[in-house]
Design a protein around this motif. Structure first.
Motif, PDB file in Angstrom:
ATOM      1  N   LYS A 448     -39.987 115.247   1.159  1.00 52.03           N
ATOM      2  CA  LYS A 448     -41.323 115.084   1.157  1.00 52.03           C
ATOM      3  C   LYS A 448     -42.333 115.638   1.927  1.00 52.03           C
ATOM      4  CE  LYS A 448     -44.477 111.469   2.775  1.00 52.03           C
ATOM      5  NZ  LYS A 448     -44.680 112.147   4.176  1.00 52.03           N
ATOM      6  N   GLN A 449     -41.474 116.706   3.006  1.00 54.16           N
ATOM      7  CA  GLN A 449     -41.809 118.130   3.837  1.00 54.16           C
ATOM      8  C   GLN A 449     -42.045 119.330   2.881  1.00 54.16           C
ATOM      9  OE1 GLN A 449     -39.122 118.494   7.384  1.00 54.16           O
ATOM     10  NE2 GLN A 449     -40.374 117.123   7.965  1.00 54.16           N
ATOM     11  N   GLN A 450     -41.698 119.613   2.017  1.00 54.78           N
ATOM     12  CA  GLN A 450     -41.184 119.813   0.842  1.00 54.78           C
ATOM     13  C   GLN A 450     -42.698 120.171  -0.237  1.00 54.78           C
ATOM     14  OE1 GLN A 450     -37.746 121.393  -0.812  1.00 54.78           O
ATOM     15  NE2 GLN A 450     -36.995 121.509   0.640  1.00 54.78           N
ATOM     16  N   SER A 451     -42.634 119.053  -0.867  1.00 47.08           N
ATOM     17  CA  SER A 451     -43.651 118.868  -0.948  1.00 47.08           C
ATOM     18  C   SER A 451     -45.238 119.066  -0.081  1.00 47.08           C
ATOM     19  CB  SER A 451     -43.832 117.703  -2.279  1.00 47.08           C
ATOM     20  OG  SER A 451     -43.901 117.223  -0.927  1.00 47.08           O
ATOM     21  N   ASP A 452     -45.355 118.109   1.096  1.00 50.32           N
ATOM     22  CA  ASP A 452     -46.115 118.438   0.953  1.00 50.32           C
ATOM     23  C   ASP A 452     -47.031 119.719   1.528  1.00 50.32           C
ATOM     24  OD1 ASP A 452     -46.482 115.864   1.863  1.00 50.32           O
ATOM     25  OD2 ASP A 452     -45.987 115.954   3.505  1.00 50.32           O
ATOM     26  N   ARG A 453     -45.872 120.618   2.197  1.00 47.64           N
ATOM     27  CA  ARG A 453     -46.099 122.272   2.650  1.00 47.64           C
ATOM     28  C   ARG A 453     -46.965 122.598   1.197  1.00 47.64           C
ATOM     29  NH1 ARG A 453     -40.298 123.678   4.456  1.00 47.64           N
ATOM     30  NH2 ARG A 453     -40.425 121.785   5.268  1.00 47.64           N
ATOM     31  N   ALA A 454     -46.237 122.598   0.028  1.00 48.84           N
ATOM     32  CA  ALA A 454     -46.972 123.081  -0.998  1.00 48.84           C
ATOM     33  C   ALA A 454     -47.860 122.841  -1.231  1.00 48.84           C
ATOM     34  CB  ALA A 454     -45.735 122.894  -2.354  1.00 48.84           C
ATOM     35  N   ARG A 455     -48.101 121.791  -1.007  1.00 52.03           N
ATOM     36  CA  ARG A 455     -49.212 121.321  -1.155  1.00 52.03           C
ATOM     37  C   ARG A 455     -51.015 121.766  -0.268  1.00 52.03           C
ATOM     38  NH1 ARG A 455     -52.696 117.426   1.221  1.00 52.03           N
ATOM     39  NH2 ARG A 455     -50.553 116.785   2.712  1.00 52.03           N
ATOM     40  N   ILE A 456     -50.477 121.526   1.327  1.00 51.83           N
ATOM     41  CA  ILE A 456     -51.170 122.384   2.383  1.00 51.83           C
ATOM     42  C   ILE A 456     -50.879 124.235   1.707  1.00 51.83           C
ATOM     43  CG2 ILE A 456     -50.625 123.162   4.266  1.00 51.83           C
ATOM     44  CD1 ILE A 456     -49.192 120.943   4.835  1.00 51.83           C
ATOM     45  N   ARG A 457     -50.087 124.730   1.003  1.00 53.36           N
ATOM     46  CA  ARG A 457     -50.071 126.055   0.647  1.00 53.36           C
ATOM     47  C   ARG A 457     -51.278 126.233  -0.258  1.00 53.36           C
ATOM     48  NH1 ARG A 457     -44.356 127.168   1.169  1.00 53.36           N
ATOM     49  NH2 ARG A 457     -43.928 127.719   3.272  1.00 53.36           N
ATOM     50  N   PHE A 458     -51.236 124.970  -1.805  1.00 55.25           N
ATOM     51  CA  PHE A 458     -52.054 125.092  -2.659  1.00 55.25           C
ATOM     52  C   PHE A 458     -53.356 125.064  -2.438  1.00 55.25           C
ATOM     53  CE2 PHE A 458     -54.768 122.330  -5.451  1.00 55.25           C
ATOM     54  CZ  PHE A 458     -54.906 123.057  -7.409  1.00 55.25           C
ATOM     55  N   GLU A 459     -54.056 124.438  -1.453  1.00 57.50           N
ATOM     56  CA  GLU A 459     -55.340 123.555  -0.468  1.00 57.50           C
ATOM     57  C   GLU A 459     -55.371 125.153   0.128  1.00 57.50           C
ATOM     58  OE1 GLU A 459     -55.073 119.565  -0.384  1.00 57.50           O
ATOM     59  OE2 GLU A 459     -54.929 120.719   1.780  1.00 57.50           O
ATOM     60  N   ARG A 460     -53.881 125.730   0.588  1.00 54.76           N
ATOM     61  CA  ARG A 460     -54.998 127.892   1.935  1.00 54.76           C
ATOM     62  C   ARG A 460     -55.602 128.737   0.202  1.00 54.76           C
ATOM     63  NH1 ARG A 460     -50.999 128.652   6.369  1.00 54.76           N
ATOM     64  NH2 ARG A 460     -51.060 125.822   7.843  1.00 54.76           N
ATOM     65  N   HIS A 461     -54.134 128.349  -0.360  1.00 57.17           N
ATOM     66  CA  HIS A 461     -54.374 129.214  -1.882  1.00 57.17           C
ATOM     67  C   HIS A 461     -56.431 129.201  -2.705  1.00 57.17           C
ATOM     68  CE1 HIS A 461     -53.090 131.946  -4.936  1.00 57.17           C
ATOM     69  NE2 HIS A 461     -53.179 131.678  -5.406  1.00 57.17           N
ATOM     70  N   GLN A 462     -56.751 127.768  -2.628  1.00 56.43           N
ATOM     71  CA  GLN A 462     -56.967 127.514  -3.227  1.00 56.43           C
ATOM     72  C   GLN A 462     -58.712 128.556  -2.384  1.00 56.43           C
ATOM     73  OE1 GLN A 462     -57.242 127.548  -5.874  1.00 56.43           O
ATOM     74  NE2 GLN A 462     -58.289 125.373  -6.643  1.00 56.43           N
ATOM     75  N   ALA A 463     -58.878 128.464  -1.019  1.00 53.15           N
ATOM     76  CA  ALA A 463     -59.615 128.598   0.321  1.00 53.15           C
ATOM     77  C   ALA A 463     -59.038 130.282  -0.117  1.00 53.15           C
ATOM     78  CB  ALA A 463     -59.702 128.654   1.505  1.00 53.15           C
TER      79      ALA A 463
END
Ligand code: SF4
Ligand code: SF4
Lengths: 719, 356
Positions: A448-463
């Protein structure tokens, strides 16, 4: 007398302490070999600083601490390093781990060392450094590096010394207090000084140790008065297992509970084991690293039980010999106490820093448990649970693998004290179920942590993309310039390449900075080459697979003939086999996951290399740090590119896999008339639900993100 | 060297499920003695028939489910169900009634739900209710307690041989029956309680709550206290039930008018109150699990019992009340988790309010 509080629950198993308290502390003849595991503590394993063939002296550093939470290892006697290799170590899993092996030369020759009696002149951090450098870890059983607890951010107003020793049979601390209480008090004073002389210094001791209490009282009376030193108070309270658990002791002595997920330091409390204080005294006042400890050897399979001052690394067989151990009488050997200790795979393992007891009981003394019966929900387990949990509910949910309910019932707050299993009239091995469930939950959380991290990265990336759209051209220019500069510098001085690359990267956004730092940390932590790691994981997979196969075969052999009636013993075996299959499966999965993670890392590394800016010059020796940094950036980009749909899809796939597994299990259970049928059926239906939910989410997401995704992709292309 | 590798803990307390069940059986003895001395050997015959049936059914089902017979039979749980049902049934009911009820209890109520530990409803109470609904006539015929003077002559139970004939050959029981105090009280029409007590032999010859029955209840209370002392269960369930019943009785007892619902003492020492409180409410499998939960569970049973006794169609209500609350037990569990160490009541983490 100081007020004490009661803890919820608790039990009164037969104490069996007198057997090992007949004599005084005994010395152990020097063993021929000493086996010193690199990881005898919680935290990062130590790194060897000697090589095979080196001559070492007693007390010489042979492996250095690595990372903040770690502890060094010292030679416990003089001799020659004969091997640095994997050996069987004392661990619940019966695993092998890297060890340094010393052939002793018989001289027991100390390295030059010195301490100071004037420790109050030293600063707290100097003293903490000594404690750390002398390899001192908690001697009560858990083995947490002591120095880590001694420099908390919080103000400490209470120092608790744990002299409870609540497990049956163990008397190591008791004996130590009887004979060395003056030294112990000095150790406590050192701790008090380090912690800024807290208001309260309490020694918590159960009322079944009057001799030790008296010794402490005498020593306190004769203790020279030191300025500033807070008064030390011995607090007696009624004997009850598990009063010696850290959280329990805090509740008994202060009436406060450590909030779940917090540390005692958050309450202004530091808790140390009394044996540890003695080691601290030796380290500070005499400059001796932790090379020996007191270990109780007891049980009816030993004709001369007692307490021994034993060198760390002494083979268990050697120590047992001193106590008159009779192998033929002993069906199982336990390291630690009967409630929380673990069974040793063989007598070849060494004594480690945390070994407080070797328990060699006969078959009559601790008979094999009767086969488990159904839970009758009598609630006895809940009555004795010191954490005030509902063990039968935990058992129920652990059986049906309902992890949400397990967490709602605070499985994480279970201290695995075993009180519930002890009283369970149906002799259900409750703790075993909790351990397995905790392992599963850990795995799931990692995913779960891995997927969470991926999600956060995705959001940061968008920004970041939005930001970058604006000043893309300028940035590209700057990067090119910087890269060129870095290349030039590195070519001039290849050794500083790593730092240069970092400085280039620091010009980038803070998000990148995080990634870079993570990569640097990883590089620092990953000294072993990927090949080595790979081999290790592959070996682990092989062995776990073999173990799993064997366990499954055993189980099958038992269940195959299902027309035959099972007798009591077979039923017990069946339970055991089921448990071991489950465990083996878990281990196997863990090993596989690790290998997969490694593979993923490597493959991305390969992909990155050709386009990595640091590789342009085609230098034969590629700087590892630089690669790792580039890899991290690439990884981040890849992960960020993964759309939420893809992630959900992935989640759904794994759910489906679990479902099909659950279904086969259900079918099997049905054909066998297994009693867990209902649990399996429930598992299948919950999985079905989950898949449906994921599908729904997926559908809404696809609609919502279709238009939003396009610009992102375009920007990716134009870049 | 081969060493066994079991998981901790490596030692076990002295108690076993067998021991617990044995204690329950032992604790029924005082109640049984008093029951037998007032109502003859009927209850013992019930227990005998029920036990044989229960063990037979249990063995048959285990055989079908391919479970080891010796291992599961030795947990005594079937025997406990049989004894409890045998006590609950009126003495001298026809043998086939006992057999039917017991078979239903063991096969349907216990094993169909997954066997020992998995049954949501108390098997003995299921057996009882099934019989009560199917055979109301036989199930409401209680013998007159031996020694009760009716119109000047002491009631005499049937002798040994005629008892056997009643049970096994279906001889009529009519001549020996009398209304139980609860029955009698229910049919009080228009008399003040004190007048009613004077006019009804069951009460006029009793001390507190009806001739014979009060002693039966005291004997079961005695057995219950024994179980409490041996820590077979905690006090929460029984005390909850007795308190629930008492509070209801207190609020509805209007000093003894003609529509009064009976005093606290009357309710505590009548019918199956004490037997229920200490032998049925305390069945761990079908009750709530936490101490707080058991207090609520017990109290609700007491309250429902009072409601049915006072305004329901049946004079005694233990079985219905227990089954209803068996149904509610999982919900009670859900809302009454204990406060775990280090957690605040609401389930969130507590913070220290330091007072230095
Ligand atoms: S002690 Fe054992 S039998 Fe009793 S409720 Fe707990 S798990 Fe079930
Ligand atoms: S092992 Fe866990 S659940 Fe069992 S009594 Fe100890 S803390 Fe409670």
């Amino acid at each position: 007398m100081r007020k004490t509080w009661d803890i919820h629950g608790g039990i009164h198993p037969a104490e069996n302490k007198q057997q090992s308290l007949t004599g005084s502390l005994q010395a152990v003849p020097l063993p021929k070999t000493l086996v010193l595991p690199l990881s005898q503590h919680i935290g990062g394993p130590a790194t060897p600083v000697v090589s095979i063939g080196d001559k070492v002296l007693k007390g010489q550093l042979i492996a250095a601490a690595k990372g903040f939470v770690s502890a060094p290892v010292h030679a416990s006697s003089s001799g020659v390093i004969s091997a640095i290799e994997e050996r069987a170590v004392p661990h619940v899993s019966g695993m092998q781990a890297p060890c340094i092996v010393i052939e002793t030369d018989g001289d027991d020759h100390w390295i030059e060392h010195s301490g100071t009696a004037d420790y109050r002149k030293k600063t707290a951090s100097e003293l903490a450094a000594i404690i750390r450098d002398k390899g001192i870890t908690g001697l009560g059983g858990a083995g947490f590096p002591t120095a880590v607890k001694l420099q908390p951010q919080q103000t400490i107003d209470t120092l608790l010394i744990n002299a409870t020793e609540c497990e049956p049979y163990i008397t190591a601390d008791d004996q130590l207090m009887r004979q060395r209480s003056a030294d112990i008090l000095v150790g406590i004073d050192i701790l008090a000084h380090i912690l800024g002389d807290p208001e309260r210094v309490l020694i918590g001791i159960e009322d079944n140790k009057p001799e030790a209490q008296e010794a402490l009282a005498n020593a306190l009376a004769n203790k020279p008065v030191t300025e500033h030193a807070p008064p030390i108070e011995v607090v007696e309270f009624p004997t009850k297992y598990p009063s010696g658990g850290e959280k329990q002791l805090i509740q008994i002595l202060t009436g406060e509970e450590v909030p779940s997920g917090k540390l005692p330091a958050d309450l202004g409390i530091v808790c140390q084991n009394i044996g540890t204080t003695h080691a601290i005294y030796r380290a500070v006042c005499h400059g001796e690293p932790l090379v020996s400890r007191v270990t109780t050897v007891t049980g009816k399979a030993c004709s001369k039980p007692g307490n021994f001052e034993v060198l760390i690394g002494t083979p268990v067989a050697h120590l047992l010999e001193q106590a008159g151990f009779d192998e033929a009488l002993c069906p199982q050997l336990i390291m630690g106490g009967p409630m929380m200790g673990f069974a040793l795979p063989s007598t070849a393992v060494p004594i480690v820093k945390a070994t407080n007891c070797l328990l060699a009981t006969t078959a009559q003394e601790s008979p094999a448990p009767p086969p488990a019966q159904a839970c009758i929900r009598c609630g006895h387990c809940a009555e004795v649970c010191p954490a005030n949990l509902l063990p039968q509910q935990l058992y129920w949910h652990a059986q049906s693998k309902n992890y949400e309910r397990l967490e709602a019932h605070h499985l994480g707050d279970c201290i695995e004290c075993g009180a519930c299993s002890y009283v369970c009239p149906s002799s259900i091995p409750l703790v075993q179920y909790y351990r397995a469930a905790k392992g599963e939950i850990r795995l799931i959380n990692e995913e779960k942590q891995q997927s969470d991290r991926a999600r956060i990265r995705f959001e940061r990336h968008q920004a970041r993309i939005e930001q970058e759209e604006k000043d893309k051209a300028a940035k590209r220019e700057a990067r090119k310039l910087a890269a060129e500069a870095a290349k030039a510098k590195r070519e001039a001085d290849p050794k500083t390449g790593a730092t240069d690359t970092t400085s280039v990267n620091t010009e980038k956004s803070t998000a990148d900075l995080d990634i870079v730092q993570a990569a640097m940390a990883r590089v620092a932590a990953n000294k072993a080459s990927p090949q080595d790691q790979r081999k290790r994981f592959e070996r682990a997979i092989e062995t776990t697979a073999a173990r799993l196969a064997k366990a499954e075969k055993d189980l099958e052999a038992l269940t195959k003939d299902d027309s035959a009636e099972l007798n009591k013993e077979q039923l017990a075996q069946l339970d055991q086999h089921r448990a071991s299959v489950e465990q083996a499966r878990l281990r196997h999965q863990e090993a596989k996951n690790k290998l997969a993670a490694l593979d993923a890392e490597q493959s991305s590394e390969q992909k990155t290399q050709p386009e990595s800016p640091t590789d342009n010059a085609g230098e034969p020796t590629l700087d590892r740090a630089a690669t790792a940094i580039a890899r991290a950036q690439k990884n981040a980009a890849q992960l960020a590119l993964m759309t939420p749909e893809q992630k959900l899809q992935k989640q759904r796939d794994s759910l489906e896999k679990r479902l099909s597994k659950a279904q086969t299990r259900l079918a099997q259970a049905e054909s066998e008339g297994n009693e867990q049928l209902e649990a399996f059926a429930k598992a299948v239906s919950t999985l079905n639900e989950k898949i449906k939910a994921t599908d729904r989410e997926l559908a809404t997401l696809t609609q919502a993100t279709q238009p939003a995704n396009k610009p992102a992709q375009q920007s990716e292309e134009t870049r | 060297m081969a060493l066994a590798r079991k998981s901790s803990p490596h030692t076990h307390g002295p108690r076993s499920t067998q021991w617990l069940m044995q204690q329950v059986l032992i604790a029924t003895v005082p109640g049984l003695i008093v029951l037998t001395s007032f109502f003859g050997i009927g209850t013992l015959l019930n227990i005998l028939i029920a036990s044989v049936t229960a063990i037979g059914c249990e063995a048959a089902v285990l055989k079908l489910r391919k479970r080891p017979l010796g291992f599961y039979l030795s947990d005594y749980s079937a025997l406990v169900t049989a004894v409890l049902l045998g006590i609950a049934l009126p003495p001298l009911v026809p043998w086939w009634l006992t057999v039917t009820g017991t078979a239903f209890a063991i096969i349907i109520a216990k094993h169909l739900y997954g066997g020992m530990g998995y049954n949501p409803f108390n098997p003995a109470m299921i057996g009882y209710v099934v019989l009560l609904i199917s055979f109301p006539l036989q199930m409401s015929a209680w013998l007159a307690p031996g020694g009760l003077l009716v119109d000047g002559t002491p009631a005499m139970g049937p002798d040994f041989m005629s008892s056997l004939k009643i049970v096994f050959l279906g001889n009529p029981i009519d001549g020996f029956t009398a209304a139980t105090p609860l029955d009698a009280f229910k049919h009080n029409s228009g008399l003040l309680v004190s007048q009613f007590y004077e006019q009804t032999p069951q009460f006029s010859q009793g001390q507190w709550a009806g001739f014979g029955w009060e002693w039966v209840n005291i004997a079961f209370l005695f057995g219950g206290v024994y179980l409490l002392a041996r820590k077979v269960f905690t006090w929460h369930g029984p005390v909850g039930m007795l308190a629930g019943l008492s509070v209801m009785a207190l609020f509805n007892y209007d000093g003894g008018s003609s529509t009064s619902n009976g005093s606290i003492l009357f309710h505590l020492l009548s019918g199956a109150t004490m037997f229920g409180a200490f032998f049925i409410v305390t069945d761990p499998v079908t009750s709530a699990t936490s101490n707080r939960g058991r207090l609520i569970y017990g109290a609700m049973i007491g309250i429902i019992m009072f409601l049915i006794r006072s305004w329901g169609n049946y004079p005694e209500a233990l079985a219905f009340a227990v089954l209803l609350m068996n149904f509610a037990a999982p919900f009670i569990d859900y809302y009454t988790p204990p406060r775990t160490y280090g957690h605040s009541k609401s389930g969130t983490i507590i913070h220290r309010s330091k007072e230095d």
